[in-house]
Design a protein around this motif. Structure first.
Motif, PDB file in Angstrom:
ATOM      1  N   PRO A  94      46.050  40.106  56.517  1.00 52.89           N
ATOM      2  CA  PRO A  94      47.045  40.828  57.323  1.00 52.89           C
ATOM      3  C   PRO A  94      47.404  40.061  58.601  1.00 52.89           C
ATOM      4  O   PRO A  94      48.559  40.094  59.039  1.00 52.89           O
ATOM      5  CB  PRO A  94      46.346  42.152  57.649  1.00 52.89           C
ATOM      6  N   SER A  95      46.461  39.335  59.168  1.00 53.38           N
ATOM      7  CA  SER A  95      46.746  38.548  60.373  1.00 53.38           C
ATOM      8  C   SER A  95      47.840  37.525  60.127  1.00 53.38           C
ATOM      9  O   SER A  95      48.711  37.318  60.971  1.00 53.38           O
ATOM     10  CB  SER A  95      45.493  37.824  60.862  1.00 53.38           C
ATOM     11  N   LEU A  96      47.805  36.885  58.953  1.00 55.90           N
ATOM     12  CA  LEU A  96      48.823  35.884  58.643  1.00 55.90           C
ATOM     13  C   LEU A  96      50.195  36.532  58.466  1.00 55.90           C
ATOM     14  O   LEU A  96      51.208  35.978  58.896  1.00 55.90           O
ATOM     15  CB  LEU A  96      48.434  35.098  57.390  1.00 55.90           C
ATOM     16  N   VAL A  97      50.240  37.715  57.867  1.00 57.82           N
ATOM     17  CA  VAL A  97      51.510  38.427  57.705  1.00 57.82           C
ATOM     18  C   VAL A  97      52.106  38.739  59.083  1.00 57.82           C
ATOM     19  O   VAL A  97      53.294  38.512  59.330  1.00 57.82           O
ATOM     20  CB  VAL A  97      51.318  39.732  56.893  1.00 57.82           C
ATOM     21  N   ILE A  98      51.270  39.236  59.989  1.00 54.65           N
ATOM     22  CA  ILE A  98      51.743  39.571  61.338  1.00 54.65           C
ATOM     23  C   ILE A  98      52.172  38.314  62.081  1.00 54.65           C
ATOM     24  O   ILE A  98      53.226  38.277  62.728  1.00 54.65           O
ATOM     25  CB  ILE A  98      50.651  40.340  62.107  1.00 54.65           C
ATOM     26  N   ARG A  99      51.374  37.249  61.980  1.00 53.79           N
ATOM     27  CA  ARG A  99      51.705  35.986  62.651  1.00 53.79           C
ATOM     28  C   ARG A  99      53.026  35.429  62.143  1.00 53.79           C
ATOM     29  O   ARG A  99      53.877  34.983  62.919  1.00 53.79           O
ATOM     30  CB  ARG A  99      50.589  34.970  62.441  1.00 53.79           C
ATOM     31  N   ASP A 100      53.240  35.477  60.817  1.00 51.49           N
ATOM     32  CA  ASP A 100      54.495  34.990  60.247  1.00 51.49           C
ATOM     33  C   ASP A 100      55.689  35.811  60.736  1.00 51.49           C
ATOM     34  O   ASP A 100      56.752  35.265  61.024  1.00 51.49           O
ATOM     35  CB  ASP A 100      54.436  35.012  58.714  1.00 51.49           C
ATOM     36  N   ALA A 101      55.513  37.130  60.831  1.00 50.22           N
ATOM     37  CA  ALA A 101      56.599  37.993  61.307  1.00 50.22           C
ATOM     38  C   ALA A 101      56.943  37.671  62.760  1.00 50.22           C
ATOM     39  O   ALA A 101      58.121  37.617  63.137  1.00 50.22           O
ATOM     40  CB  ALA A 101      56.214  39.463  61.156  1.00 50.22           C
ATOM     41  N   GLU A 155      52.049  43.779  51.855  1.00 55.19           N
ATOM     42  CA  GLU A 155      52.590  42.416  51.957  1.00 55.19           C
ATOM     43  C   GLU A 155      51.471  41.384  51.891  1.00 55.19           C
ATOM     44  O   GLU A 155      51.608  40.346  51.242  1.00 55.19           O
ATOM     45  CB  GLU A 155      53.402  42.260  53.250  1.00 55.19           C
ATOM     46  N   SER A 156      50.360  41.664  52.537  1.00 55.16           N
ATOM     47  CA  SER A 156      49.246  40.715  52.493  1.00 55.16           C
ATOM     48  C   SER A 156      48.659  40.645  51.078  1.00 55.16           C
ATOM     49  O   SER A 156      48.306  39.558  50.610  1.00 55.16           O
ATOM     50  CB  SER A 156      48.173  41.067  53.523  1.00 55.16           C
ATOM     51  N   ASP A 157      48.596  41.774  50.381  1.00 54.98           N
ATOM     52  CA  ASP A 157      48.135  41.769  48.984  1.00 54.98           C
ATOM     53  C   ASP A 157      49.106  40.988  48.099  1.00 54.98           C
ATOM     54  O   ASP A 157      48.688  40.188  47.258  1.00 54.98           O
ATOM     55  CB  ASP A 157      47.996  43.194  48.453  1.00 54.98           C
ATOM     56  N   ARG A 158      50.394  41.240  48.288  1.00 58.90           N
ATOM     57  CA  ARG A 158      51.411  40.566  47.470  1.00 58.90           C
ATOM     58  C   ARG A 158      51.343  39.059  47.644  1.00 58.90           C
ATOM     59  O   ARG A 158      51.419  38.304  46.686  1.00 58.90           O
ATOM     60  CB  ARG A 158      52.805  41.075  47.858  1.00 58.90           C
ATOM     61  N   ARG A 159      51.165  38.604  48.885  1.00 64.47           N
ATOM     62  CA  ARG A 159      51.131  37.167  49.168  1.00 64.47           C
ATOM     63  C   ARG A 159      49.745  36.555  49.008  1.00 64.47           C
ATOM     64  O   ARG A 159      49.611  35.341  49.010  1.00 64.47           O
ATOM     65  CB  ARG A 159      51.639  36.932  50.591  1.00 64.47           C
ATOM     66  N   GLY A 160      48.725  37.397  48.897  1.00 65.27           N
ATOM     67  CA  GLY A 160      47.368  36.886  48.768  1.00 65.27           C
ATOM     68  C   GLY A 160      46.852  36.244  50.044  1.00 65.27           C
ATOM     69  O   GLY A 160      46.117  35.256  49.996  1.00 65.27           O
ATOM     70  N   VAL A 161      47.252  36.804  51.191  1.00 66.90           N
ATOM     71  CA  VAL A 161      46.825  36.283  52.486  1.00 66.90           C
ATOM     72  C   VAL A 161      46.274  37.426  53.323  1.00 66.90           C
ATOM     73  O   VAL A 161      46.364  38.594  52.950  1.00 66.90           O
ATOM     74  CB  VAL A 161      47.989  35.584  53.236  1.00 66.90           C
TER      75      VAL A 161
END
Length: 99
Positions: free
Chosen positions: A55-62, A47-53
């Motif tokens: 992993p911390s941002l993916v977890i924070r968004d979730a 997900e972080s690769d797909r969004r280009g962000v």
């Protein structure tokens, strides 16, 4: 005179009587360490690769989404028989569902 002595002398000569305090609110960031299984770790990485962000941002968004979902959750009142019918429809095999 050393650089430290120069810095201390510069601080001594400052007049702080007209100073203003910056009281704007700033968000404090706290780090949590969590262990996740391999499947979840792979999802976070993908997900972080797909969004280009990161992993911390993916977890924070979730977590932000989960918090918003909880905040908008509502309590409803229904008859117990209606609840049983709804649950029974969910657990019946697809081929045996009735209208």
């Amino acid at each position: 005179m050393t650089k430290r002595e120069e810095a201390l002398r510069a601080l001594e000569s400052r007049d702080w009587s007209g100073a203003e305090v910056d009281d704007t609110k700033r968000q404090i960031s706290i780090v949590y360490s969590v262990r996740v299984d391999q499947e979840l770790s792979e999802w976070i990485a993908a997900e972080s690769d797909r969004r280009g962000v990161s992993p911390s941002l993916v977890i924070r968004d979730a977590l932000t989404e989960a918090k918003a979902t909880e905040a908008s959750d509502q309590t409803v009142t229904l008859k117990l028989s209606d609840l049983h019918r709804a649950v029974n429809r969910l657990v019946q095999p697809i081929g045996y569902r009735t209208a």
